[in-house]
Design a protein around this motif. Structure first.
Motif, PDB file in Angstrom:
ATOM      1  N   GLU A 125       0.808  -1.226   0.000  1.00 25.32           N
ATOM      2  CA  GLU A 125       0.000   0.000   0.000  1.00 25.32           C
ATOM      3  C   GLU A 125       0.846   1.283   0.000  1.00 25.32           C
ATOM      4  N   ALA A 126       1.902   1.272  -0.771  1.00 29.78           N
ATOM      5  CA  ALA A 126       2.751   2.464  -0.869  1.00 29.78           C
ATOM      6  C   ALA A 126       1.954   3.696  -1.308  1.00 29.78           C
ATOM      7  N   TRP A 127       0.876   3.486  -2.039  1.00 26.79           N
ATOM      8  CA  TRP A 127       0.060   4.596  -2.526  1.00 26.79           C
ATOM      9  C   TRP A 127      -0.479   5.464  -1.400  1.00 26.79           C
ATOM     10  N   ARG A 128      -0.632   4.893  -0.220  1.00 28.15           N
ATOM     11  CA  ARG A 128      -1.168   5.674   0.902  1.00 28.15           C
ATOM     12  C   ARG A 128      -0.207   6.784   1.338  1.00 28.15           C
ATOM     13  N   SER A 129       1.071   6.631   1.049  1.00 30.88           N
ATOM     14  CA  SER A 129       2.060   7.649   1.416  1.00 30.88           C
ATOM     15  C   SER A 129       2.288   8.665   0.300  1.00 30.88           C
ATOM     16  N   MET A 130       1.597   8.491  -0.803  1.00 31.08           N
ATOM     17  CA  MET A 130       1.771   9.401  -1.937  1.00 31.08           C
ATOM     18  C   MET A 130       0.821  10.587  -1.848  1.00 31.08           C
ATOM     19  N   ARG A 131       1.159  11.619  -2.572  1.00 32.29           N
ATOM     20  CA  ARG A 131       0.316  12.806  -2.675  1.00 32.29           C
ATOM     21  C   ARG A 131      -0.712  12.607  -3.789  1.00 32.29           C
ATOM     22  N   VAL A 132      -1.865  13.237  -3.645  1.00 35.04           N
ATOM     23  CA  VAL A 132      -2.891  13.174  -4.696  1.00 35.04           C
ATOM     24  C   VAL A 132      -2.317  13.702  -6.015  1.00 35.04           C
ATOM     25  N   SER A 133      -1.495  14.730  -5.940  1.00 32.55           N
ATOM     26  CA  SER A 133      -0.904  15.287  -7.170  1.00 32.55           C
ATOM     27  C   SER A 133      -0.027  14.264  -7.895  1.00 32.55           C
ATOM     28  N   SER A 134       0.550  13.318  -7.169  1.00 30.28           N
ATOM     29  CA  SER A 134       1.336  12.257  -7.824  1.00 30.28           C
ATOM     30  C   SER A 134       0.425  11.324  -8.614  1.00 30.28           C
ATOM     31  N   TYR A 135      -0.771  11.047  -8.096  1.00 35.96           N
ATOM     32  CA  TYR A 135      -1.718  10.222  -8.860  1.00 35.96           C
ATOM     33  C   TYR A 135      -2.067  10.922 -10.167  1.00 35.96           C
ATOM     34  N   THR A 136      -2.262  12.233 -10.100  1.00 38.21           N
ATOM     35  CA  THR A 136      -2.567  13.012 -11.301  1.00 38.21           C
ATOM     36  C   THR A 136      -1.448  12.867 -12.317  1.00 38.21           C
ATOM     37  N   ASP A 137      -0.207  13.037 -11.866  1.00 43.38           N
ATOM     38  CA  ASP A 137       0.928  12.922 -12.779  1.00 43.38           C
ATOM     39  C   ASP A 137       1.045  11.520 -13.360  1.00 43.38           C
ATOM     40  N   LEU A 138       0.798  10.510 -12.536  1.00 44.52           N
ATOM     41  CA  LEU A 138       0.867   9.129 -13.023  1.00 44.52           C
ATOM     42  C   LEU A 138      -0.227   8.851 -14.049  1.00 44.52           C
ATOM     43  N   ILE A 139      -1.408   9.408 -13.825  1.00 44.85           N
ATOM     44  CA  ILE A 139      -2.485   9.256 -14.807  1.00 44.85           C
ATOM     45  C   ILE A 139      -2.083   9.917 -16.119  1.00 44.85           C
ATOM     46  N   LEU A 140      -1.532  11.125 -16.037  1.00 49.12           N
ATOM     47  CA  LEU A 140      -1.088  11.808 -17.260  1.00 49.12           C
ATOM     48  C   LEU A 140      -0.007  10.997 -17.982  1.00 49.12           C
ATOM     49  N   MET A 141       0.905  10.376 -17.229  1.00 45.30           N
ATOM     50  CA  MET A 141       1.914   9.529 -17.852  1.00 45.30           C
ATOM     51  C   MET A 141       1.252   8.330 -18.539  1.00 45.30           C
ATOM     52  N   LYS A 142       0.286   7.704 -17.864  1.00 44.65           N
ATOM     53  CA  LYS A 142      -0.427   6.557 -18.444  1.00 44.65           C
ATOM     54  C   LYS A 142      -1.178   6.971 -19.707  1.00 44.65           C
ATOM     55  N   ILE A 143      -1.723   8.171 -19.719  1.00 43.27           N
ATOM     56  CA  ILE A 143      -2.402   8.678 -20.915  1.00 43.27           C
ATOM     57  C   ILE A 143      -1.399   8.815 -22.056  1.00 43.27           C
ATOM     58  N   ASN A 144      -0.227   9.381 -21.773  1.00 48.43           N
ATOM     59  CA  ASN A 144       0.793   9.518 -22.819  1.00 48.43           C
ATOM     60  C   ASN A 144       1.222   8.151 -23.348  1.00 48.43           C
ATOM     61  N   ARG A 145       1.374   7.185 -22.449  1.00 45.26           N
ATOM     62  CA  ARG A 145       1.707   5.820 -22.879  1.00 45.26           C
ATOM     63  C   ARG A 145       0.596   5.245 -23.753  1.00 45.26           C
ATOM     64  N   THR A 146      -0.630   5.461 -23.331  1.00 43.27           N
ATOM     65  CA  THR A 146      -1.779   4.942 -24.083  1.00 43.27           C
ATOM     66  C   THR A 146      -1.833   5.563 -25.471  1.00 43.27           C
ATOM     67  N   LYS A 147      -1.620   6.864 -25.554  1.00 42.87           N
ATOM     68  CA  LYS A 147      -1.616   7.526 -26.865  1.00 42.87           C
ATOM     69  C   LYS A 147      -0.532   6.934 -27.766  1.00 42.87           C
ATOM     70  N   GLN A 148       0.645   6.666 -27.196  1.00 45.18           N
ATOM     71  CA  GLN A 148       1.724   6.078 -27.983  1.00 45.18           C
ATOM     72  C   GLN A 148       1.331   4.691 -28.489  1.00 45.18           C
ATOM     73  N   ILE A 149       0.727   3.890 -27.619  1.00 46.14           N
ATOM     74  CA  ILE A 149       0.289   2.550 -28.027  1.00 46.14           C
ATOM     75  C   ILE A 149      -0.802   2.657 -29.092  1.00 46.14           C
ATOM     76  N   GLU A 150      -1.712   3.612 -28.929  1.00 39.28           N
ATOM     77  CA  GLU A 150      -2.750   3.826 -29.950  1.00 39.28           C
ATOM     78  C   GLU A 150      -2.114   4.219 -31.278  1.00 39.28           C
ATOM     79  N   ASP A 151      -1.104   5.106 -31.228  1.00 36.53           N
ATOM     80  CA  ASP A 151      -0.411   5.512 -32.456  1.00 36.53           C
ATOM     81  C   ASP A 151       0.312   4.332 -33.109  1.00 36.53           C
ATOM     82  N   LEU A 152       0.759   3.381 -32.284  1.00 39.24           N
ATOM     83  CA  LEU A 152       1.406   2.160 -32.801  1.00 39.24           C
ATOM     84  C   LEU A 152       0.369   1.096 -33.183  1.00 39.24           C
ATOM     85  N   GLN A 153      -0.905   1.459 -33.113  1.00 41.96           N
ATOM     86  CA  GLN A 153      -2.023   0.560 -33.410  1.00 41.96           C
ATOM     87  C   GLN A 153      -1.957  -0.719 -32.573  1.00 41.96           C
TER      88      GLN A 153
END
Length: 181
Positions: free
Chosen positions: A120-148
């Motif tokens: 449960e390391a997530w409990r020690s994280m800041r909410v803003s870190s979740y936001t950044d991680l989501i944005l990173m996951k979105i960028n990864r997803t866009k790259q995978i979508e671009d790679l079909q």
């Protein structure tokens, strides 16, 4: 039932309630969206959270909590779209809710497995870190979508959507329960 499971279940109820009410109002109009459009919608919500975290002021009604709920719901819609494909035909509300709960349950099971390994390391994280991680996951997803979807070593789009769900749930748990013991 442990604390995390109870809190996660509360978040499931909150998100499901919003999903159900919006489905009443709009039907399943989202079925027309391609997964890439859903990814872009999630991006808009995550970027707005980041903007609100940075500026500290909102000029429209929706707050960070509402945007995290939106990310959860759009990510589940995205997983449904990956399974069924976009369609101009709406899904009946019973089937839509069944799929919604199926994928939310899968996200919870993934969280439980990762919690075991990460303590449960997530409990020690800041909410803003979740936001950044989501944005990173979105960028990864866009790259995978671009790679079909043709990756060499990486998980697919669905895995990124599941992570976005769980990071959003973590943010919602922090928002809903941060003062609760």
């Amino acid at each position: 039932m442990n604390k995390t499971e109870q809190q996660y279940n509360t978040i499931i109820k909150i998100c499901t309630d919003i999903f159900t009410k919006k489905m009443h109002d709009y039907g399943t109009a989202w079925r027309i969206l391609r997964p890439s459009s859903i990814t872009d919608q999630i991006y808009i919500k995550a970027q707005r959270i980041r903007s609100l975290e940075t500026k500290g002021v909102s000029k429209i009604e929706d707050n960070i909590r509402d945007e995290f709920i939106g990310i959860v719901n759009y990510a589940i819609m995205g997983i449904v779209q990956l399974e069924l494909g976009p369609s101009e035909e709406e899904l009946n509300s019973e089937k839509a809710l069944e799929l919604y709960l199926k994928y939310f349950t899968e996200a919870k099971e993934l969280m439980e497995a990762k919690n075991h390994d990460y303590d449960e390391a997530w409990r020690s994280m800041r909410v803003s870190s979740y936001t950044d991680l989501i944005l990173m996951k979105i960028n990864r997803t866009k790259q995978i979508e671009d790679l079909q979807g043709k990756t060499l070593i990486s998980e697919g789009i669905d895995a990124n959507y599941f992570d976005m769900i769980n990071y959003s749930v973590f943010g919602l748990i922090k928002i809903e329960f941060e003062n609760a013991q």
